[in-house]
Structure formats: C-alpha cells, structure tokens
Enzyme design. Structure first.
Site, PDB file in Angstrom:
ATOM      1  N   SER A  70       5.051  19.768 -26.456  1.00  0.00           N
ATOM      2  CA  SER A  70       5.056  18.488 -25.755  1.00  0.00           C
ATOM      3  C   SER A  70       3.623  18.153 -25.303  1.00  0.00           C
ATOM      4  O   SER A  70       2.698  18.283 -26.101  1.00  0.00           O
ATOM      5  CB  SER A  70       6.025  18.592 -24.569  1.00  0.00           C
ATOM      6  N   ASP A 100      13.931  14.558 -32.340  1.00  0.00           N
ATOM      7  CA  ASP A 100      13.187  14.410 -31.089  1.00  0.00           C
ATOM      8  C   ASP A 100      12.558  13.020 -30.991  1.00  0.00           C
ATOM      9  O   ASP A 100      11.777  12.631 -31.854  1.00  0.00           O
ATOM     10  CB  ASP A 100      12.082  15.485 -31.072  1.00  0.00           C
ATOM     11  N   HIS A 122      13.475  18.566 -29.407  1.00  0.00           N
ATOM     12  CA  HIS A 122      12.131  18.747 -28.821  1.00  0.00           C
ATOM     13  C   HIS A 122      11.681  20.216 -28.887  1.00  0.00           C
ATOM     14  O   HIS A 122      12.292  21.087 -28.306  1.00  0.00           O
ATOM     15  CB  HIS A 122      12.175  18.266 -27.374  1.00  0.00           C
TER      16      HIS A 122
END
Ligand SMILES: *[C@@H]1O[C@H](CO)[C@@H](O)[C@H](O)[C@H]1NC(C)=O
Ligand SMILES: *[C@@H]1O[C@H](CO)[C@@H](O)[C@H](O)[C@H]1NC(C)=O
Ligand SMILES: *[C@@H]1O[C@H](CO)[C@@H](O)[C@H](O)[C@H]1NC(C)=O
Ligand SMILES: *[C@@H]1O[C@H](CO)[C@@H](O)[C@H](O)[C@H]1NC(C)=O
Ligand SMILES: *[C@@H]1O[C@H](CO)[C@@H](O)[C@H](O)[C@H]1NC(C)=O
Ligand SMILES: *[C@@H]1O[C@H](CO)[C@@H](O)[C@H](O)[C@H]1NC(C)=O
Length: 505
Positions: free
Chosen positions: A191, A443, A468
């Site tokens: 991320s 995602d 994710h």
C-alpha cells in the site's frame, strides 16, 4: 463526502493489518528507550511455554534510533526517537540479507504482525528482518503528544523525511551490527508502504538492492484531472459475484435519500439499518451513505480467499457472503434497507456480538486516519470520483478546489500535488531498477498501480484473484495459484538482486 476522499488510504493501512494469525500478545519485545548499538548481544527470546497458533509466533525486539526531525534544513536541530523492530533469529551473519519493511501510516507492530510473507521466507534466505516505523505514527511521534498540535509541529510529516529516516537507519544497522556491512538490504512494503519501498530504491539505490512494492498505487498521484477508477473496480468485484447485488446497491442511494426526507423516514433508516444513533439531520443521512460506501470499498480490499480476521473476523470471499443477502432484484423501500443491514452484518457482526451498527466505525480502528489526512492534504493527493454509471456509487465528482478548501480548513495547509511528480518522477520511472510492483486485480488500488513491466528489472506482477497485497500475507492453503506464482517471481528477483550484490552474477 466531507473527508471521504482523504481517508481512503488510511483505511487501507489498517486493513493491511488484517491478519489470519495474530500472536501479538505473545510477542516478546524489549523496549529500549534510547538508540542502541545492535551489536550489543541482541538475541531472539525463547518462546518456551507460549501458545502460538500454527507455531507462527513472531519474535522480534524493539529498538529506538534518534533521528533528526528535519533532514533537509539546518535551522531545526530537534531530534526524536524512531521505533523499529528487529528479528535476527534467521539471519546468517556472514552476508545474509536484511529484509527491511518501509513502515506506512500506522503502528509498525501491525505491519510486522501481518506481513507474513517476510516471516515465511526469512529462514530460506537466512535474512534479518527489520520493520521501521513511519514518523508521526505509532510510537514514533517527533513532538510527542504535541506532534499533531499545529502545522509547525506536523509539517515534518512527509514521505521524503520518512525515506531519509529509513536510509539513516539502514546505514546505522550496517555500521553497528557485526557482519551486517556486507548484507544486501531488500525493501518490502504494501500500500503506501509499497510506494515507499519503490521510492526507497529510486532515491537510495545505494542503501537497498531492490524493492518489493505490493499494491502500491504510485500512479494515483500523477494526474489531477484523472480521478482514477477505484470505484469501478469495486463495482466489478460485486458485479462478478452478482449483477443483482451491484444493481441494488446502485439503487440504494436514492432510496436512502427518500427515507431521509421525513422524520418518520429517518427513524425507519435507524431501525431498518439497525443503527446505534438516531438519524436526525441531513448530515446524518449523508454519514450513513459514506459509511456504506466505505464498507463496500473495504470489502473489495479484503476480498481474500480465506477468512481473515481483524478486530472481528471476516468470512472467506466476504463479497460473496455480503451479496448473498442482497438478492431480491426489485427490492425497494424497507425491504432494501433490511437487505443492506444483513449485508453489512457480515462485515461488522461476523461474531454476532454487535448490538447495533455505529456509522462512525468502519472497522478500521484508530490507526493512521489522522496523520494520513494531513499527508493527503500535502503531498498525497489521489483523486477519486464516482459517477453512478460505470460504478454503483452515488455520483460524487472530483472537485479539486473543494478538496483544497477542506485541507486549508482542517489543517491550515495547501496541497502540492505536483511535488511528488517531480520528486518521484511521475510516470517516467524507466531509470529505476530492481523493483517488483505487484497488484491484485480485485483491489481498488490497482487503479493506480504499475501493471506493466517497465524493463527487465522493473517488473509488474498481476494477481487476478488477489485483493489488497494478498502476496504480502502469510501463505495459506487456500491461496490461489496466481499469488503463489507472484511470490515465486518476487523470490526469484530477490535472489537475483542478492547474488548481484555479492558479485555472483
Ligand atoms: C490526465 O488524465 C486525463 C483523463 O484520463 C487525460 O486525458 C490526460 O491526458 C492525462 N494527462 C496526463 C499529463 O497524463
Ligand atoms: C460510535 O463510535 C464512536 C467512535 O468509536 C464512539 O465515540 C461512539 O461512542 C459510538 N457510539 C455508540 C452509540 O456506540
Ligand atoms: C477460519 O478458517 C479456519 C480454517 O478453515 C477455521 O479453523 C477457523 O475456525 C475459521 N475462523 C473463523 C473465525 O471463521
Ligand atoms: C423486476 O422488475 C422488472 C421490471 O422493472 C421485471 O422485468 C422483473 O421481472 C422484476 N424481477 C423480479 C425478480 O421481480
Ligand atoms: C449480530 O448478530 C447476532 C447473532 O446473529 C444478532 O442477534 C444481532 O441482532 C446482530 N446485530 C446486528 C446489529 O445486526
Ligand atoms: C524518461 O526518462 C529518461 C531518463 O531516465 C529520459 O531519457 C527520457 O527522455 C524520459 N522520457 C520522457 C518522455 O520524459
């Protein structure tokens, strides 16, 4: 939608911490309140007598290093203690690599606990693990309780200051631990942490030999007129499970608005959606819609193939379970509200202990939200929008001027969206090397990801069944083949980088 556009990635930080196996409580961590020479006999502690699920107890020790608050100027000489975690039990002191997690916007112990991939492969690589905490999060608060007081205290919360912290820490570890000087360092992150991992290699190629950048939406930053397609991806996830589901969600916003027009309707919203607090104002109605929007967003990020638990556990493939409750194609009115309640029940009440739903809670805990709000108002401007046509959400256009006004009101800062394009090269990263960018296509953040290889050494890996950064999680018997393949590609690249660093290529 007041702060909605600015909270998304913070949400994702916390969800990054979703875990299958957590033995946080059983971690032995020694707290040392000053920078310490790691060479002074750091030893892994024994786990004797501990109950660790699947024997996956993750043992590390906690250290603090003194860092300059401002690496870039010569006016502020303040320093702070930055936390980092070290696991040496697998490390080969004769040149074994160092796997370095570039911490993102949250408490580093969460990322340490949940980046199972690093723990899984550490024995094979005989690697030392280091997890560095991002300044202004967790315990690494430059001005203690006053860190968030005003922009004078908060202004040192930038990605480039964080990267400099990591580079300083790497040099310190290499110079202070006997044997570490010849250990190649590989950066890992997911991320925003994945963005940092990639940038670490681009900015400090002497410090890290390569980077695994998982679900890193570096290209969400580049273009203020392109509001990205996160919400289209979420809609696709729901539609693939059930077209009725996304169609009904698309219809739900107008239904909620209609109930919101009268006092009786507002009370019906409260009872049918099983909300904790009364619905009194138009703002309360807007909050309900934001809460649902965020819930659908979160579900797309955590649509993992096995049950993953956070504050509360989730079933495997939670979108399938959610959509199994949104099934009457023509549900309107109260029936539709009741279906929505059953659907969110999956997310907020899997254990059956929730008495009511609290729209100020989105299962993201308290981590990160605040600091990310500031980062999103300075460097990390990631446009997003919804149109209700290509996606199932209430139309909400991207209006940069409104965004700026909110940032000025909330933080007394004006965003500089062009700055990351200068400092992180915009879309032209062809001069970079040794980065693996991985993205799961379920995602929403893959919208801003690097989905095509740039060169032989800047490699894109796609995980069609992945949400994710599924690849950073521990291996699981229900992993799809695509994530196993992704991890193998990552390992092959890491091996190549290490061999080259040791002069073996
Ligand atoms: C920004 O995005 C818009 C819309 O997708 C596109 O038309 C434009 O060419 C992009 N500009 C740059 C500089 O990439
Ligand atoms: C809802 O959650 C917020 C934030 O955690 C909390 O402050 C509030 O007391 C909760 N409200 C209810 C009715 O539980
Ligand atoms: C999650 O799945 C595992 C194995 O399939 C099972 O043992 C466990 O009870 C499940 N946990 C929850 C909370 O459903
Ligand atoms: C839903 O409504 C449409 C027309 O609006 C109709 O064609 C369809 O048969 C209905 N479906 C159900 C399940 O009632
Ligand atoms: C949570 O689940 C329990 C058990 O299924 C149920 O009794 C309760 O009503 C649920 N809470 C909400 C808010 O739906
Ligand atoms: C991209 O960067 C390379 C150098 O890394 C440069 O040679 C090239 O001109 C750049 N391309 C564009 C379109 O700016």
């Amino acid at each position: 939608m007041r702060t909605f556009h600015r909270t998304l990635l913070a949400v994702c930080a916390v969800l990054a911490a979703l875990c299958t196996v957590s033995c946080t409580e059983q971690f032995h961590s020694r707290r040392i309140r000053r920078p310490v020479g790691l060479g002074l006999g750091l030893r892994a502690k024994s786990t004797a007598g501990m109950q660790c699920p699947d024997n996956k107890c993750r043992i590390y020790e906690t250290y603090y290093i003194e860092q300059k608050i401002d690496h870039y100027g010569f006016i502020n000489d303040d320093t702070f203690k930055m936390r980092y975690l070290v696991a040496q039990q697998y490390w080969d002191k004769n040149g074994g690599p160092i796997f370095f997690y570039t911490g993102n916007e949250g408490d580093i112990t969460w990322f340490c606990d949940n980046t199972g991939f690093m723990w899984d492969i550490a024995p094979e690589f005989k690697a030392m693990l280091v997890f560095a905490e991002h300044r202004y999060y967790g315990e690494s608060l430059p001005y203690g309780k006053e860190s968030y007081m005003d922009r004078e205290h908060l202004g040192y919360l930038t990605s480039e200051q964080a990267l400099a912290d990591y580079a300083v820490l790497i040099k310190y570890i290499k110079s202070s631990i006997p044997g570490a000087a010849s250990s190649p360092v590989v950066a890992f992150g997911g991320s925003y942490g994945g963005m940092l991992a990639a940038w670490m290699r681009m900015k400090y190629p002497d410090a890290v030999v390569g980077s695994i950048a998982a679900s890193a939406p570096i290209w969400s930053l580049n273009n203020l007129t392109n509001c990205n397609t996160q919400f289209t991806i979420i809609t696709k996830d729901f539609t693939e499970v059930s077209p009725t589901c996304s169609k009904t969600i698309r219809a739900s916003w107008a239904v909620i608005d209609k109930f919101g027009l009268t006092a009786e309707g507002k009370e019906q919203l409260r009872t049918s959606l099983r909300l904790c607090s009364p619905v009194l104002t138009g703002d309360d109605v807007a909050v309900i819609k934001d809460w649902l929007t965020e819930t659908w967003f979160n579900l797309a990020m955590v649509d993992y193939p096995y049950n993953a638990s956070f504050l509360e556990p989730l079933p495997a493939f939670p979108i399938e379970v959610v959509c199994s409750h949104i099934k009457s194609a023509n549900a309107t009115g109260v029936a539709l509200l009741e279906e929505l309640a059953e659907a969110v029940n999956v997310y907020y009440n899997y254990t059956g202990s929730a008495k009511c739903f609290n729209t100020s809670q989105t299962a993201t805990g308290s981590l990160g939200d605040k600091g990310w709000g500031f980062q999103a108002c300075t460097e990390m401007v990631m446009p997003s929008c919804m149109d209700g046509k290509q996606d199932m959400f209430e139309p909400s256009p991207w209006v940069y001027e409104a965004y700026v006004k909110e940032c000025q009101a909330d933080w007394n800062v004006t965003p500089r969206p062009d700055w990351p394009i200068v400092q992180y090269w915009g879309k032209n990263i062809s001069a970079a090397s040794n980065i693996v960018f991985s993205n799961g296509l379920l995602d929403p953040w893959s919208a801003g990801g690097v989905l095509k290889s740039i060169s032989d050494t800047v490699v894109a890996v796609i995980i069609p069944e992945g949400a994710h950064h599924l690849d950073l999680r521990s291996h699981n018997k229900d992993d799809p083949p695509s994530v196993i393949a992704a991890r193998n590609t990552e390992k092959a690249n890491i091996k190549k980088w290490i061999a080259k660093a040791h002069g073996n290529l």
